[in-house]
Structure formats: C-alpha cells, structure tokens
Design a protein around this motif. Structure first.
Motif, PDB file in Angstrom:
ATOM      1  N   PHE A  84      -8.138   1.001  -1.577  1.00 28.57           N
ATOM      2  CA  PHE A  84      -6.829   1.492  -2.013  1.00 28.57           C
ATOM      3  C   PHE A  84      -6.059   0.420  -2.776  1.00 28.57           C
ATOM      4  O   PHE A  84      -5.363   0.724  -3.753  1.00 28.57           O
ATOM      5  CB  PHE A  84      -5.997   1.974  -0.824  1.00 28.57           C
ATOM      6  CG  PHE A  84      -4.695   2.592  -1.247  1.00 28.57           C
ATOM      7  CD1 PHE A  84      -4.622   3.943  -1.540  1.00 28.57           C
ATOM      8  CD2 PHE A  84      -3.551   1.829  -1.388  1.00 28.57           C
ATOM      9  CE1 PHE A  84      -3.433   4.517  -1.965  1.00 28.57           C
ATOM     10  CE2 PHE A  84      -2.356   2.387  -1.806  1.00 28.57           C
ATOM     11  CZ  PHE A  84      -2.295   3.736  -2.098  1.00 28.57           C
TER      12      PHE A  84
ATOM     13  N   GLY B  34      -2.749   1.168   5.829  1.00 22.97           N
ATOM     14  CA  GLY B  34      -1.976   1.206   4.600  1.00 22.97           C
ATOM     15  C   GLY B  34      -0.503   1.468   4.830  1.00 22.97           C
ATOM     16  O   GLY B  34       0.363   0.804   4.229  1.00 22.97           O
TER      17      GLY B  34
ATOM     18  N   MET C 262       0.725  -1.035   0.000  1.00 23.04           N
ATOM     19  CA  MET C 262       0.000   0.000   0.000  1.00 23.04           C
ATOM     20  C   MET C 262       0.802   1.146   0.000  1.00 23.04           C
ATOM     21  O   MET C 262       1.190   1.576   0.955  1.00 23.04           O
ATOM     22  CB  MET C 262      -0.927   0.098   0.945  1.00 23.04           C
ATOM     23  CG  MET C 262      -1.934  -0.393   1.238  1.00 23.04           C
ATOM     24  SD  MET C 262      -2.984  -0.580   2.254  1.00 23.04           S
ATOM     25  CE  MET C 262      -2.953  -1.530   2.790  1.00 23.04           C
TER      26      MET C 262
ATOM     27  N   HIS D  89      -4.595   0.665  -6.376  1.00 22.42           N
ATOM     28  CA  HIS D  89      -3.200   0.296  -6.606  1.00 22.42           C
ATOM     29  C   HIS D  89      -3.073  -0.643  -7.811  1.00 22.42           C
ATOM     30  O   HIS D  89      -2.198  -0.471  -8.666  1.00 22.42           O
ATOM     31  CB  HIS D  89      -2.676  -0.359  -5.323  1.00 22.42           C
ATOM     32  CG  HIS D  89      -1.439  -1.170  -5.459  1.00 22.42           C
ATOM     33  ND1 HIS D  89      -1.461  -2.499  -5.835  1.00 22.42           N
ATOM     34  CD2 HIS D  89      -0.140  -0.867  -5.250  1.00 22.42           C
ATOM     35  CE1 HIS D  89      -0.232  -2.974  -5.845  1.00 22.42           C
ATOM     36  NE2 HIS D  89       0.595  -2.004  -5.495  1.00 22.42           N
TER      37      HIS D  89
ATOM     38  N   ALA E 118      -9.252   0.643   3.051  1.00 22.82           N
ATOM     39  CA  ALA E 118      -7.937   0.057   2.794  1.00 22.82           C
ATOM     40  C   ALA E 118      -8.006  -0.895   1.599  1.00 22.82           C
ATOM     41  O   ALA E 118      -7.110  -0.920   0.743  1.00 22.82           O
ATOM     42  CB  ALA E 118      -7.434  -0.676   4.035  1.00 22.82           C
TER      43      ALA E 118
ATOM     44  N   THR F  65      -7.285  -6.684   2.810  1.00 21.75           N
ATOM     45  CA  THR F  65      -6.092  -6.088   2.213  1.00 21.75           C
ATOM     46  C   THR F  65      -5.849  -6.599   0.790  1.00 21.75           C
ATOM     47  O   THR F  65      -4.796  -6.333   0.210  1.00 21.75           O
ATOM     48  CB  THR F  65      -4.850  -6.373   3.077  1.00 21.75           C
ATOM     49  OG1 THR F  65      -4.707  -7.801   3.252  1.00 21.75           O
ATOM     50  CG2 THR F  65      -4.983  -5.722   4.442  1.00 21.75           C
TER      51      THR F  65
ATOM     52  N   ARG G 120       3.514   3.022   0.896  1.00 23.91           N
ATOM     53  CA  ARG G 120       2.613   3.339   1.008  1.00 23.91           C
ATOM     54  C   ARG G 120       2.697   3.180   0.739  1.00 23.91           C
ATOM     55  O   ARG G 120       2.135   4.416   0.470  1.00 23.91           O
ATOM     56  CB  ARG G 120       2.805   4.049   0.628  1.00 23.91           C
ATOM     57  CG  ARG G 120       3.312   4.782   1.075  1.00 23.91           C
ATOM     58  CD  ARG G 120       3.794   5.226   1.552  1.00 23.91           C
ATOM     59  NE  ARG G 120       4.044   5.252   1.372  1.00 23.91           N
ATOM     60  CZ  ARG G 120       4.542   5.405   1.279  1.00 23.91           C
ATOM     61  NH1 ARG G 120       4.636   5.497   1.604  1.00 23.91           N
ATOM     62  NH2 ARG G 120       5.114   5.566   1.323  1.00 23.91           N
ATOM     63  N   VAL G 121       1.639   3.752  -0.811  1.00 23.31           N
ATOM     64  CA  VAL G 121       1.638   4.540   0.327  1.00 23.31           C
ATOM     65  C   VAL G 121       3.017   5.015   0.448  1.00 23.31           C
ATOM     66  O   VAL G 121       3.838   4.547   1.180  1.00 23.31           O
ATOM     67  CB  VAL G 121       1.290   3.762   1.529  1.00 23.31           C
ATOM     68  CG1 VAL G 121       1.204   4.592   2.738  1.00 23.31           C
ATOM     69  CG2 VAL G 121       0.127   2.885   1.321  1.00 23.31           C
TER      70      VAL G 121
ATOM     71  N   SER H 169      -5.392   5.030   6.869  1.00 19.64           N
ATOM     72  CA  SER H 169      -3.999   5.433   6.620  1.00 19.64           C
ATOM     73  C   SER H 169      -3.042   4.615   7.469  1.00 19.64           C
ATOM     74  O   SER H 169      -1.976   4.199   6.997  1.00 19.64           O
ATOM     75  CB  SER H 169      -3.820   6.921   6.918  1.00 19.64           C
ATOM     76  OG  SER H 169      -4.618   7.717   6.072  1.00 19.64           O
TER      77      SER H 169
END
Length: 381
Positions: A113, A265, A1, A117, A110, A309, A3-4, A262
């Motif tokens: 994201f 991630g 992630m 990604h 999450a 995730t 990071r992210v 956040s």
C-alpha cells in the motif's frame, strides 16, 4: 497510509453558545518546540517565503530512482502473492497455520500500500506514466481506486491540521466546543469512533472491503469513474479466483490478511496525525510547513517495522514534500537537523494517542474526554 482515509465519526459542526466553562487537562506532554515557529498569524508574503525556504531544504531528496523503485516492487509484491499461495495450500492442515501465515502476508500488503501511495504522489518512479500504470496494477491488491484515492489524498495533504477545512481524507477531529455543542446522539457516535474497539476491530473490517467501494466525496473525472471501474475489476479478479479455487477457501485466506493489513494501515494513518503534541490552526495561522512539522509525527519504528511500512513513519517529511520517495525519507531526516525537531513517537508512546480525543483551541493541545471539567461534562449531557 493513512489512511487510508475514512470518515468514521460525525462531521465537525459550528459550536453553539454555551455558558459552561470549558476547562481541560492535556492528554500528554506539552507540544514540542516548532522549528518554523508558525504559531502566530503571519503575513501572506512571509508565509510564502517560509514555504519556499523549507521546500528548498528538501529539494535534493525529491529525485526518484527507477532501479530502487523496481527493487522495492520485486521484494514486496511477489513475496505477498507467494504467501497467499502458501496460505491456500496450508488450508489442507490446521487453520491456525493459515492464520499464522496471515501475519507476514499482511505486513507485505501494508508495504504494498505504501508503494501504491507513492505512485499516487508520482514519486516512486521518475515518470508519471509509469507511476500511473503501477498504481493501477497495485490498486487490485490494495482494493483502492487509484485516481479517486489520489484526489482525496491530495486534499488531505492540502488541508491537514486545518481546522477550517476538515472533512476530506482525514480522521474526524472535533474541538472541545464543537463536541459540547453536539446533541447526545452525535456525541455518542463520536466517542464510539474514538474507542479502541472500533479502531482495532470494527473499522478494519469495512474500510477497504466496503467503504472504499463507495464515492462519498466529489472528485473530477477520471477520479470519479475510477471507483466503479475498480470495483468491476476486483469483482472479475476475485470472482474468477473463487470459481477456480473455491469461494470458501478464498475468503479464508483473504479476510484475515485484509483485516490485519487494514489495522496496520489505519493505525499508521491515525497515530501520525492524532498524537499528544499535535497541532491544529485556523485560516491565517495555518501553513503547509507548520502542518507538516507540528501536525505530523515522526514515528520512530524498529528497523524491521520501518522496512515493512516503507519509511512512512517519517510522516513529517512526507507532508513537507510528498514528492520525496519513501526510499529517501530516512536520509532526509538524518541529514537535515531542522527536521529532527518534529514531534517524535515510539511504539510505546504512540499508544497514548488512544487517549487524545479532542482539540482544545484554548490550550492548543489534544485532550481526552475524561479531562473535560465536570461543569463542561454536565453541560454536554
């Protein structure tokens, strides 16, 4: 992630000459055996042949399935938006209920994201145009400028675990000698950037909300333009929400969700490259497959956490071939025995990463600040 990608600490510096003897102890176990055995410098032709063999091994898993991708979106984004609506309604009652609802909402964010990604890697859907469209739409939920993030993240993949190419899309990691060569103020800043309070409390507060609003690394067009355009779109969307629903209510709903998401991630990104058995190398010894299979971990999570995730815990395979969509990472790991030799972390083991602060080039392992020999610590002061 990950990071992210946030540069929380100081930039790596060239070490100055020092008379101190740098002796350290490891922060954990010795590095796992490398399936590709890239520890010694190889000829360029040999490295190329090795890269080709590894890519051929995972090539069958690089197929995108639009039906699976669509199903993932439908089981992720609507539940997330629905939970935001329920949180808003719950503001009429005790705020503790709203905060409790922020936990599942953050988990869905999450997961959102990770889908964003995958669009950046052009792997979620089979067509680039669809990945771009979905990625741009999801950017308004994850507060990332899609094209700019795609560029920075591609640099991260191209330079991961490369000691001579640090500084873009990674979390700052200094070698022992670089750390000892820093002036006291920058050593303190680096130590702060590695402190759990900074990682868990401070960094999640500004990474996606403030840091991502800036352009701190050069990038080509349209990546450069995507940051202010995304900022304007976010201002319009959330400004309208505040006008219609109330600024206080919007903040009461969004802030805890973004802080928790956040945190999730950033931790995933951090722990999958900052762990006890990590591997770093300089030009000549570095290779893509070694960086993937030694410099990235397999984060073995419970089934529910792995779902939320989107299998990003199979990070070693993701770095070996970013075009493998998240929904094929587990089968690739399960069916290819060579990939199972990558460093493996459980939830409990991953907490040890908080004690891994510096890369010791002499020992070839991550070490803790406290493990520096007294003579080296005295020289650092």
């Amino acid at each position: 992630m990950s990071r992210v990608a946030c540069r929380a600490g100081p930039r790596p510096v060239q070490p100055r000459a020092s008379t101190a003897t740098v002796a350290t102890a490891p922060c954990g176990a010795s590095p796992a055996a490398d399936p590709a055995d890239p520890g010694e410098p190889e000829a360029a032709a040999s490295q190329t042949r090795s890269e080709v063999r590894w890519r051929a091994l995972v090539a069958p898993y690089r197929r995108s399935d639009d039906r699976v991708a669509t199903r993932q979106l439908l089981t992720t984004v609507p539940p997330y938006l629905g939970l935001l609506a329920v949180m808003y309604v719950s503001l009429a009652g005790p705020y503790a209920l709203t905060l409790a609802l922020a936990v599942p909402a953050a988990a869905f964010l999450a997961r959102t994201f990770v889908l964003f990604h995958d669009c950046g890697h052009d792997s979620l859907f089979s067509r680039r145009r669809v990945n771009d469209a979905v990625g741009l739409a999801l950017s308004l939920l994850v507060w990332e400028a899609f094209h700019y993030w795609r560029h920075i993240h591609a640099v991260h993949h191209a330079t991961s675990s490369h000691l001579d190419r640090r500084g873009t899309g990674d979390y700052d990691t200094l070698t022992v000698r670089e750390y000892l060569a820093l002036p006291p103020g920058r050593r303190f800043a680096y130590r702060v950037s590695r402190h759990p309070l900074f990682l868990f409390l401070v960094l999640p507060c500004f990474k996606f909300t403030l840091y991502n609003r800036l352009r701190l690394r050069p990038a080509p067009q349209p990546a450069w333009r995507s940051v202010p355009l995304t900022n304007l779109a976010l201002l319009a969307v959330h400004g309208m929400a505040m006008v219609l629903l109330g600024w206080r209510e919007v903040l009461q709903v969004m802030l805890p969700v973004f802080w928790l998401a956040s945190l999730i991630g950033l931790w995933l990104f951090y722990v999958q490259h900052q762990f006890e058995q990590a591997w770093w190398a300089r030009q000549g010894a570095w290779s893509t497959h070694a960086a993937a299979l030694r410099g990235s971990s397999f984060y073995r999570l419970p089934a529910l956490l792995n779902w939320f995730t989107a299998s990003i815990g199979y990070h070693h395979i993701h770095h070996l071939s970013p075009r493998i969509p998240n929904y094929r990472l587990a089968s690739c790991h399960r069916e290819q025995a060579l990939l199972q030799a990558a460093p493996t972390l459980t939830l409990r083991q991953s907490l040890r990463s908080l004690r891994c602060h510096l890369w010791d080039e002499e020992q070839g392992r991550m070490v803790a600040f406290a493990s520096l020999a007294p003579t080296a610590q005295a020289a650092a002061r």
